[in-house]
Design a protein around this motif. Structure first.
Motif: not given
Length: 419
Positions: A287-296, A352-359
């Motif tokens: 699923k899309d993860t960018t919406k969660v990032l933008m919310k926080y 931390y967002y990118f760390l969660s995505l292994d980037k």
């Protein structure tokens, strides 16, 4: 007859309870620092600030274990999870004993470097280091399983113990404040271990983590450790360097400035705790993860802006209320430090967002700017104002770089999706 059963939904979800708990814990930790600052005065508070800073440094190192436990609780299959539990606890104990022994052995050297009144406080602190690593792994499993109620209990137990016990000891043994503060920290770490996420069968299991999974764990662990190192540098190097370069009075003033200005970072941390397992789960489900990032990011940006505005409009009032008249010299710098910390908190969410995505490029970016901040303070420290100004400069460029990477990565993902 018809029987109707009504299941009442809880008023607050576990996530909401955890957020409320984090606010309570941060408020308690803040009160702990404020009361110590008022009771001890700038010079003695500078010693207390070193212990508090060392505890923060320790929390970042141990966070590597917590994040690894949280991530692989979600991603590893049940068949190999027991082997992972046994391995991470074993490694946490080994690393904790190593760092604790280093602090104890070099206690007198630490006293000389930071010009503290006692070396005993470092010895007591060092004894508690292995406990912190065990506590962090325990919390990581609660975080990964989204057992936020149990996670909240461990944080609250640690905070309330440290707050209550330390204040009692400081009031009873004021002249030995640095030692009793260390004792309070040690006891709070013991209490913070509970409730334990302990399953005897996982420790006695003869399962071995497969090479493929072990490789993934090691990679994440190394990258996360590297990132947490950059966090240590950015978050705590300024206090340590100021303690080294300035006298006890100015170091105490700066410690109070850092404490007030960092409130936004402490608030932001609860969003990081919720972000990681959520993003990992969404990625697992495709699923899309960018919406969660933008919310926080939006939450933290609003909170940071409100705090900076308040510090700009009422600096003298805030310092007077929180620390008292002895600390008023730092009032003009308050909004500037809060601004630097707020910008860093937003940049931290992206990392931390990118760390969660292994980037891992944002991790490297943070390390570069962490090193830059240290160099800037080393070369530009003629006044406390100059120390704050160079941090503002470094953090603005850090956020700018993280945002640029986000847009580049999002565009790349979008293009790959259309192919």
């Amino acid at each position: 007859m018809l029987s109707i059963s009504i299941t009442k939904k809880p008023i607050l979800s576990q996530e909401q309870l955890f957020m409320l708990s984090v606010l309570t814990v941060n408020g308690g930790n803040y009160l702990y620092n404020l009361l110590l600052g008022r009771i001890l005065g700038p010079e003695q508070f500078s010693d207390a600030a070193i212990l508090i800073t060392m505890l923060l440094v320790l929390s970042f190192v141990a966070m590597t274990f917590q994040l690894a436990a949280a991530k692989f609780t979600v991603t590893l299959p049940d068949t190999v999870f027991g082997a992972f539990v046994k391995k991470i606890y074993k490694n946490a104990v080994v690393v904790g004993i190593f760092f604790g022994a280093m602090v104890v052995v070099f206690a007198k050297d630490l006293q000389e470097i930071f010009h503290t009144s006692s070396s005993t406080m470092f010895t007591i602190f060092g004894i508690g280091v292995p406990l912190y690593f065990l506590m962090s792994v325990n919390r990581g499993f609660f975080q990964g399983k989204k057992q936020f109620k149990l996670l909240s209990i461990t944080y609250q137990a640690e905070m309330f113990t440290r707050l209550g016990l330390t204040l009692i000891l400081v009031l009873l043994f004021h002249s030995q404040s640095s030692v009793v503060i260390a004792v309070g920290v040690l006891v709070s770490l013991i209490v913070g271990l509970f409730p334990l996420n302990f399953n005897k069968s996982q420790f006695t299991s003869k399962e071995v983590l497969p090479k493929k999974d072990l490789s993934l764990v090691k990679k994440f662990f190394v990258i996360t450790a590297f990132y947490e190192l950059s966090q240590i540098i950015i978050n705590n190097s300024d206090i340590l360097l100021v303690k080294h370069y300035f006298d006890a009075y100015n170091a105490g003033l700066y410690a109070s400035l850092a404490l007030i200005g960092r409130i936004v970072y402490f608030v932001a941390w609860m969003f990081v705790m919720l972000l990681l397992p959520t993003v990992v789960q969404l990625k697992k489900e495709g699923k899309d993860t960018t919406k969660v990032l933008m919310k926080y990011v939006s939450y933290i940006a609003v909170i940071a802006s409100a705090i900076v505005l308040a510090c700009a409009m009422f600096p003298t009032f805030i310092v007077q209320i929180l620390f008292g008249g002895d600390y008023l010299h730092i009032a003009p710098l308050l909004w500037k430090y809060a601004f630097a910390t707020g910008v860093f908190a937003v940049a931290n969410i992206f990392a931390y967002y990118f760390l969660s995505l292994d980037k891992y490029v944002p991790v490297l970016v943070s390390a570069v700017f962490g090193a830059l901040q240290v160099l800037l303070v080393v070369f530009y420290h003629t006044s406390l104002a100059q120390v704050v100004h160079v941090q503002m400069f470094a953090m603005v460029f850090l956020l700018f770089t993280q945002v640029i990477f986000f847009f580049i990565d999002t565009k790349k993902v979008s293009m790959n999706g259309k192919k």
